[in-house]
Motif scaffolding. Structure first.
Motif: not given
Length: 762
Positions: A203-205, A347-348, A399-400, A307-309
């Protein structure tokens, strides 16, 4: 001596941990195959590096260290005691105590933990298995094909089968498992990362995004949720968008938010744009755009979703699984629509943070015929399906951005859609791939042109106004039975989203009646030229079979998705069928038997009765009787059954096939469906058994005649119908045919749907 050395190595590895070292400082993982997983676990605080700036991915891992990784990954509660060989004050005491309390480690026969021993791959599988079971029932297994599978200890064998099935641990390049091989820190990071991914623990914040201001008066920016927004832009210069209004409406399990904008100057617009955000109860959102252009020029527009982050993406495209073969139908002609573009996974690192199903751009023109009574027949003339998109990554902003390009044609309607989720739309890649393949194969039965007003699908040529590329909102296709059956099979998120979207489509089609608890009898909105010619029937009119499908879907969806307000949605249609005798919309057979006309519109002549309609109505009433216990439904069903039986053997044609319909003068006509009526007859016999009604000998005779005709003329019989034939004692009729063999290879009785929706879709 081996234990002493192992303990010393473990002590040194633990003692030199530095808890907040940045992954970028680890000079020894830059080219390591597990670099991504290592960095993400460090961000999660599950695993650490060393104070000399290294991670040492090839160093061995002890049992205690691996347990510590699992305890941190699962965030297990503290324990109260450990083992004799892990005294209080030990560096890993708290982790081992937590692991003991949770059951991750049991100790050996001497009650020792042996945490300083290097951990083998077999032990890794056992501990991963125990960790999985703490979070649910993950008991499925795969048969092991490793060449050394016989060397896996009995204590670990089942765990290896389960972890292989769930993809947490795999064999080596030469297809060996190597159960006694010692796991390394890099390998352990991958094992734990897979565990956390499977259990959705990475879980990314996410930080709420700031809604940017429109770059110009040609752009609209709308917030989807705290972390997502959509930009809609007219790319052609000199085409402003000015605000008109905003409305909202509720559907079962979703809410529509509509945003309207003038195209062109507000004082003299040449059309409008509508953006609809259909927000589902699970947090997913359909984004629908509609451009209605009354001018002559063609403009360029785009729908962008940043899609940020996020740092990377992958795109699973439908066309990687084949090409739609658009075949000609004498009834429908060609269906020129195909399938969506595919699923964009944002994805991150290696963790999926968002997924988006990207639809295509559909160009059409409104067509309608207005009658003297003021009523209308409405449909769309399909012009073109377009696919144009760009996906870009901005590393500096993390960002994507997915951009779908839209052609805004003059004197036409241009529509596009996308589905956005913060979760994976398919947990199983195999399920996703099978759905892509099925959509390509059955493109004519799965909706692809989705709009906020409902799905548009190919209509027969015999419609008014008459267009070869006529598409409309077909009630059978608006209901989502095919998606509900798929969802009941494996609970994939995408199927559920399509079911909820279908509920919204029916609600919109009913002008919000379903959401108000006033489920209507649905009326077809386009005219059949044949019905008009024969009976003077024009749109809107009631089609009994289409309403049967919609009512079944609403009832079954209420059960599968726990929607109590829809539990009795089918009763409105059942009551309509009961009332047809009083209305006079029937063909009398005897004093106590009759058939209900297929269609109904006030003021038009009584229409014919199709055998498949009559069977469907009868079975629907039996199902409603079983649901409610009200005898009026059973009485009407028995009267319809008698009406069908009294007309035997006239239903049977000289060639053994069945007639499609009978009219008010009891004249039979029309070519029957290949196998739909056969399915109806078989399922009707099952319905009789469920309600304590003796099996119909006449229905059996029609089943035999229809099946023999199908076999003789090499009509394709689906595996589901073949299984019904075998279950009811007709297997000898298809013995030696491909239909008989398909049942043993593909189906078992438990796989059959509980209703007709799948069979009707076929």
């Amino acid at each position: 001596m081996r234990k002493i050395i192992g303990s010393l190595v473990a002590f040194l590895l633990i003692f030199t941990f530095v808890f907040q070292v940045s992954a970028q400082t680890f000079r020894d993982i830059s080219n390591h195959w597990a670099k991504t997983e290592i960095e993400e676990l460090i961000e999660e605080g599950v695993i650490q590096g060393f104070n000399d700036g290294t991670f040492r991915p090839n160093a061995q891992v002890t049992r205690g260290q691996f347990l510590a990784y699992l305890v941190r990954a699962l965030d297990l509660p503290a324990g109260t005691s450990a083992f004799p060989d892990v005294p209080r004050g030990s560096l890993l005491y708290s982790e081992i105590a937590a692991a003991k309390k949770a059951g991750l480690i049991l100790g050996n026969s001497d009650g020792l933990s042996l945490i300083s021993e290097p951990i083998t791959r077999a032990d890794v599988a056992v501990m991963l298995d125990r960790a999985m079971q703490l979070k649910g029932e993950y008991m499925e297994r795969s048969s092991l094909t490793y060449t050394d599978s016989l060397t896996i200890g009995k204590y670990a064998y089942r765990a290896v089968e389960r972890m292989t099935h769930y993809g947490l641990i795999n064999g080596t390049a030469d297809n060996t498992f190597q159960p006694t091989k010692i796991a390394t820190r890099g390998e352990s990071a991958v094992f734990v990362h897979r565990l956390m991914t499977k259990l959705d623990l990475l879980g990314f914040t996410k930080n709420p995004v700031t809604l940017p201001k429109p770059a110009s008066n040609q752009e609209v920016v709308l917030r989807i949720n705290d972390y997502q927004y959509v930009k809609v832009r007219m790319n052609t210069r000199g085409v402003p968008l000015s605000y008109m209004k905003q409305t909202s409406s509720k559907n079962p399990l979703s809410t529509d938010h509509h945003y309207y904008y003038h195209m062109g100057r507000a004082s003299k617009p040449f059309g409008y744009m509508r953006v609809t955000l259909r927000k589902l109860d699970n947090g997913d959102t359909f984004v629908f755009t509609k451009f209605v252009h009354n001018g002559d020029n063609t403009y360029s527009a785009s729908v962008s979703l940043p899609f940020e982050q996020s740092t990377s993406y992958s795109l699973a495209k439908y066309n990687a699984f084949g090409t739609v073969k658009q075949t000609f139908s004498s009834t429908y002609g060609y269906d020129k629509t195909t399938h969506p573009t595919g699923i964009l996974s944002v994805k991150r690192g290696s963790t999926v943070t968002n997924e988006m199903m990207m639809g295509k751009n559909y160009i059409s023109v409104n067509r309608q015929t207005t009658y003297s009574n003021g009523q209308k027949s409405v449909l769309r003339e399909f012009i073109k399906e377009l696919e144009s998109y760009n996906v870009t990554t901005d590393p500096s902003k993390k960002t994507v951005t997915a951009k779908m390009n839209v052609s805004v044609r003059g004197k036409a309607i241009s529509e596009s859609w996308a589905l956005v989720s913060e979760k994976k739309l398919f947990e199983s890649v195999d399920n996703r791939n099978r759905w892509f393949e099925r959509t390509i194969k059955e493109y004519g039965f799965i909706n692809n042109w989705l709009t906020a007003d409902g799905a548009y699908t190919k209509l027969p040529w015999s419609i008014e106004p008459g267009y070869k590329m006529g598409y409309g909102r077909n009630i059978t296709r608006l209901q989502g039975g095919v998606y509900l059956s798929a969802y009941n099979g494996n609970k994939e998120r995408y199927y559920r989203d399509l079911v909820v979207n279908a509920l919204a489509d029916l609600n919109v089609f009913s002008n919000g009646a379903i959401a108000k608890g006033q489920t209507p009898v649905f009326k077809t909105e386009y005219t059949s030229a044949g019905l008009k010619k024969s009976y003077g029937t024009t749109a809107p009119y009631i089609d009994t079979r289409l309403n049967e499908n919609a009512a079944l879907f609403l009832k079954n969806a209420s059960e599968s998705l726990s929607i109590p307000e829809l539990a009795t949605a089918n009763l409105r249609y059942a009551d309509f069928l009961v009332q047809q005798k009083t209305t006079g919309n029937i063909i009398p057979i005897t004093a106590t038997s009759y058939l209900i006309a297929d269609y109904y519109a006030p003021g038009s002549k009584k229409t014919h009765v199709s055998l498949n309609h009559a069977l469907g109505e009868m079975r629907f009433l039996l199902e409603t009787y079983k649901q409610t216990g009200e005898t009026k439904y059973l009485k009407t069903a028995r009267e319809l059954k008698a009406g069908i039986e009294k007309l035997y053997p006239k239903w049977v044609r000289p060639n053994g096939d069945l007639w499609y319909q009978v009219n008010g003068s009891l004249v039979f006509a029309g070519d029957d469906y290949d196998t739909l009526t056969l399915a109806d007859l078989l399922m009707s016999q099952n319905a009789f058994a469920e309600n304590g009604i003796p099996r119909s000998e006449i229905f059996d005779k029609m089943i035999v005649s229809k099946t023999k005709y199908a076999v003789k003329n090499k009509v394709k019989i689906s595996a589901q119908i073949s299984l019904l034939l075998q279950e009811q004692g007709f297997g000898n009729l298809i013995k030696g045919t491909s239909a008989a063999s398909s049942t043993s290879n593909q189906f078992n009785p438990d796989d059959l749907p509980k209703d007709t929706l799948d069979l009707l879709a076929q």
